[in-house]
Motif scaffolding. Structure first.
Motif, PDB file in Angstrom:
ATOM      1  N   VAL A  50       0.874  -1.172   0.000  1.00 57.40           N
ATOM      2  CA  VAL A  50       0.000   0.000   0.000  1.00 57.40           C
ATOM      3  C   VAL A  50       0.917   1.230   0.000  1.00 57.40           C
ATOM      4  O   VAL A  50       1.790   1.367   0.863  1.00 57.40           O
ATOM      5  CB  VAL A  50      -0.931   0.027   1.226  1.00 57.40           C
ATOM      6  N   ILE A  51       0.707   2.112  -0.994  1.00 52.57           N
ATOM      7  CA  ILE A  51       1.616   3.251  -1.186  1.00 52.57           C
ATOM      8  C   ILE A  51       0.851   4.558  -0.989  1.00 52.57           C
ATOM      9  O   ILE A  51      -0.185   4.793  -1.624  1.00 52.57           O
ATOM     10  CB  ILE A  51       2.249   3.226  -2.589  1.00 52.57           C
ATOM     11  N   VAL A  83      -6.286   9.567   3.725  1.00 51.78           N
ATOM     12  CA  VAL A  83      -6.786   8.807   2.566  1.00 51.78           C
ATOM     13  C   VAL A  83      -6.850   7.337   2.962  1.00 51.78           C
ATOM     14  O   VAL A  83      -6.138   6.888   3.885  1.00 51.78           O
ATOM     15  CB  VAL A  83      -5.889   8.992   1.329  1.00 51.78           C
ATOM     16  N   ALA A  84      -7.687   6.576   2.282  1.00 51.36           N
ATOM     17  CA  ALA A  84      -7.856   5.165   2.645  1.00 51.36           C
ATOM     18  C   ALA A  84      -8.157   4.315   1.418  1.00 51.36           C
ATOM     19  O   ALA A  84      -8.649   4.812   0.387  1.00 51.36           O
ATOM     20  CB  ALA A  84      -8.979   5.018   3.673  1.00 51.36           C
ATOM     21  N   THR A  85      -7.833   3.033   1.529  1.00 55.98           N
ATOM     22  CA  THR A  85      -8.180   2.053   0.488  1.00 55.98           C
ATOM     23  C   THR A  85      -8.517   0.753   1.182  1.00 55.98           C
ATOM     24  O   THR A  85      -8.163   0.516   2.339  1.00 55.98           O
ATOM     25  CB  THR A  85      -7.013   1.870  -0.495  1.00 55.98           C
ATOM     26  N   LYS A  86      -9.216  -0.133   0.468  1.00 50.48           N
ATOM     27  CA  LYS A  86      -9.695  -1.382   1.061  1.00 50.48           C
ATOM     28  C   LYS A  86      -9.110  -2.576   0.322  1.00 50.48           C
ATOM     29  O   LYS A  86      -9.010  -2.569  -0.902  1.00 50.48           O
ATOM     30  CB  LYS A  86     -11.224  -1.434   1.008  1.00 50.48           C
ATOM     31  N   VAL A  87      -8.702  -3.601   1.058  1.00 57.54           N
ATOM     32  CA  VAL A  87      -8.188  -4.840   0.485  1.00 57.54           C
ATOM     33  C   VAL A  87      -9.101  -5.988   0.951  1.00 57.54           C
ATOM     34  O   VAL A  87      -9.338  -6.164   2.152  1.00 57.54           O
ATOM     35  CB  VAL A  87      -6.728  -5.113   0.924  1.00 57.54           C
ATOM     36  N   ARG A 100       1.556   8.478   9.051  1.00 57.44           N
ATOM     37  CA  ARG A 100       1.073   7.519  10.051  1.00 57.44           C
ATOM     38  C   ARG A 100       0.108   6.559   9.349  1.00 57.44           C
ATOM     39  O   ARG A 100      -0.586   6.940   8.406  1.00 57.44           O
ATOM     40  CB  ARG A 100       0.335   8.211  11.210  1.00 57.44           C
ATOM     41  N   TRP A 101       0.075   5.313   9.861  1.00 59.16           N
ATOM     42  CA  TRP A 101      -0.773   4.293   9.243  1.00 59.16           C
ATOM     43  C   TRP A 101      -1.745   3.693  10.259  1.00 59.16           C
ATOM     44  O   TRP A 101      -1.411   3.564  11.440  1.00 59.16           O
ATOM     45  CB  TRP A 101       0.081   3.158   8.654  1.00 59.16           C
ATOM     46  N   GLN A 102      -2.909   3.332   9.754  1.00 57.48           N
ATOM     47  CA  GLN A 102      -3.866   2.511  10.491  1.00 57.48           C
ATOM     48  C   GLN A 102      -4.262   1.360   9.567  1.00 57.48           C
ATOM     49  O   GLN A 102      -4.576   1.595   8.397  1.00 57.48           O
ATOM     50  CB  GLN A 102      -5.109   3.326  10.883  1.00 57.48           C
ATOM     51  N   TYR A 103      -4.233   0.135  10.099  1.00 58.50           N
ATOM     52  CA  TYR A 103      -4.452  -1.031   9.225  1.00 58.50           C
ATOM     53  C   TYR A 103      -5.093  -2.165  10.027  1.00 58.50           C
ATOM     54  O   TYR A 103      -5.022  -2.192  11.262  1.00 58.50           O
ATOM     55  CB  TYR A 103      -3.136  -1.503   8.610  1.00 58.50           C
ATOM     56  N   GLY A 146      -9.462  -5.595   5.109  1.00 59.35           N
ATOM     57  CA  GLY A 146     -10.083  -4.389   5.670  1.00 59.35           C
ATOM     58  C   GLY A 146      -9.517  -3.105   5.088  1.00 59.35           C
ATOM     59  O   GLY A 146      -8.930  -3.104   3.996  1.00 59.35           O
ATOM     60  N   ASN A 147      -9.675  -2.020   5.836  1.00 57.77           N
ATOM     61  CA  ASN A 147      -9.279  -0.692   5.366  1.00 57.77           C
ATOM     62  C   ASN A 147      -7.850  -0.340   5.805  1.00 57.77           C
ATOM     63  O   ASN A 147      -7.479  -0.559   6.969  1.00 57.77           O
ATOM     64  CB  ASN A 147     -10.236   0.370   5.913  1.00 57.77           C
TER      65      ASN A 147
END
Length: 371
Positions: free
Chosen positions: A287-288, A364-368, A302-305, A349-350
């Motif tokens: 994820v970029i 910004v966010a994306t879903k896998v 910062r990341w949330q996963y 998830g997101n």
């Protein structure tokens, strides 16, 4: 005839006592006071010197002095020139004083510099000065209330000291090449400062080889700053250097690469992308998070996963580089990459990226999903 003269003398003798009595009349109470007259009196206005003395008391008072030989003190002017190699002692009045001086003295923890706070003043001593010590030295009194302190604007002191060295006309720098960003909305400074204020300094372009004339308006030279471009444009970009002359052979400064910048100010302009929105078990997923911004503005990521709270291990890597947009404009591209190895159910998830600079932050966010 004699009868007429005699008659005149008799009349004069009778009139004389009345005249004397009138002239010796006792004065009425208050008669000797000055009587008011109907004369307009202009109100007196304070003299200019009196006004200036009142205004000056409201301005800041310099608390900075230089210790001379035999215990004499001297108030410092805006600038001071000393030969490199000399030592200098400065004092600032006050029981809680803060100092400011060329930052490299802190960077390299130079033992030549010592600062002591005594009961009634603070003492700064710089021993065996060099041309690199050229710069501004200032101090101010701190007003503290508990743990909170603020600068007392009425009790400050500042001077710019030139440590002259005929072998080092330019203030030495730790690098041989510097980047200067040209922003269209603020002045840009090419920091080729000199150690001798009387030195003649000119600015030159490397290619095509030519001198860049200073007009005193759009391009000016300040011995304490360098060359200042008041209104930078893309025409100023390129590689430049400075030349200084002072009673000897001219000396050349380091080179400066001028890069023109034109990107909107504000929170980071951020995008997010994923190597695949649907991943199978055991896959590797990237994820970029990408930000385009000003070359000299840092970006924090910062990341949330999914699985973060349960301690799922991931790998993150941050990096940036400068890119040329093809029209003489330079932009900084910053990226943060999150790598999930051996994709599992817990990784579905997101994925949220939060990019932050001094202007704010963008999320910004994306879903896998699982295949």
């Amino acid at each position: 005839m004699r009868l007429w003269v005699l008659l005149s003398l008799l009349l004069l003798q009778e009139a004389l006592p009345h005249v004397i009595a009138k002239s010796k009349r006792p004065k009425e109470p208050g008669e000797n006071k000055i009587k008011p007259v109907n004369k307009k009196i202009k109100p007196k206005t304070p003299k200019m010197k009196e006004r200036e003395s009142v205004d000056s008391s409201l301005k800041s008072q310099s608390i900075l002095t230089q210790v001379m030989d035999k215990g004499n003190f001297q108030k410092l002017a805006a600038t001071l020139s000393l030969a490199a190699g000399q030592s200098i002692e400065l004092r600032c009045k006050g029981s809680n004083v803060t100092w400011n001086y060329p930052s490299y003295l802190d960077t390299f923890k130079d033992s030549r510099l010592s600062i002591k706070q005594l009961d009634r003043y603070s003492q700064l001593i710089l021993a065996n000065s060099t041309a690199a010590d050229t710069g501004e030295y200032s101090c101010w009194l701190q007003l503290c209330n508990g743990n909170k302190c603020r600068k007392d604007e009425t009790k400050t002191g500042s001077t710019y000291i030139f440590f002259t060295d005929k072998e080092e006309l330019f203030v030495p720098t730790p690098s041989y090449f510097e980047i200067v960003y040209l922003n269209p909305d603020k002045p840009a400074v090419i920091p080729c400062r000199v150690t001798t204020p009387s030195a003649k300094v000119t600015l030159h372009r490397e290619f095509p080889a030519e001198e860049i004339k200073t007009d005193g308006t759009d391009i000016i030279y300040d011995a304490k700053k360098g060359f200042v471009f008041q209104h930078p444009t893309s025409d100023h970009k390129g590689i430049v250097y400075c030349k200084a002359e002072s009673q000897g052979a001219p000396q050349i400064s380091i080179k400066y690469h001028l890069l023109y910048v034109e990107v909107p100010k504000g929170p980071p302009s951020t995008t997010i992308a994923v190597s695949s929105s649907r991943a199978g078990l055991g896959d590797r997923v990237h994820v970029i998070c990408t930000v385009l911004g000003e070359p000299d503005v840092d970006v924090n990521f910062r990341w949330q996963y999914p699985g973060q709270e349960s301690g799922r291990p991931v790998i993150t890597q941050n990096f940036w580089r400068l890119i040329n947009r093809g029209i003489g404009h330079t932009t900084r591209i910053s990226k943060s990459v999150l790598l999930v190895e051996d994709f599992e159910d817990i990784d579905v998830g997101n994925y949220v990226c939060i990019a932050q600079n001094l202007q704010g932050e963008t999320t910004v966010a994306t879903k896998v999903e699982l295949k």
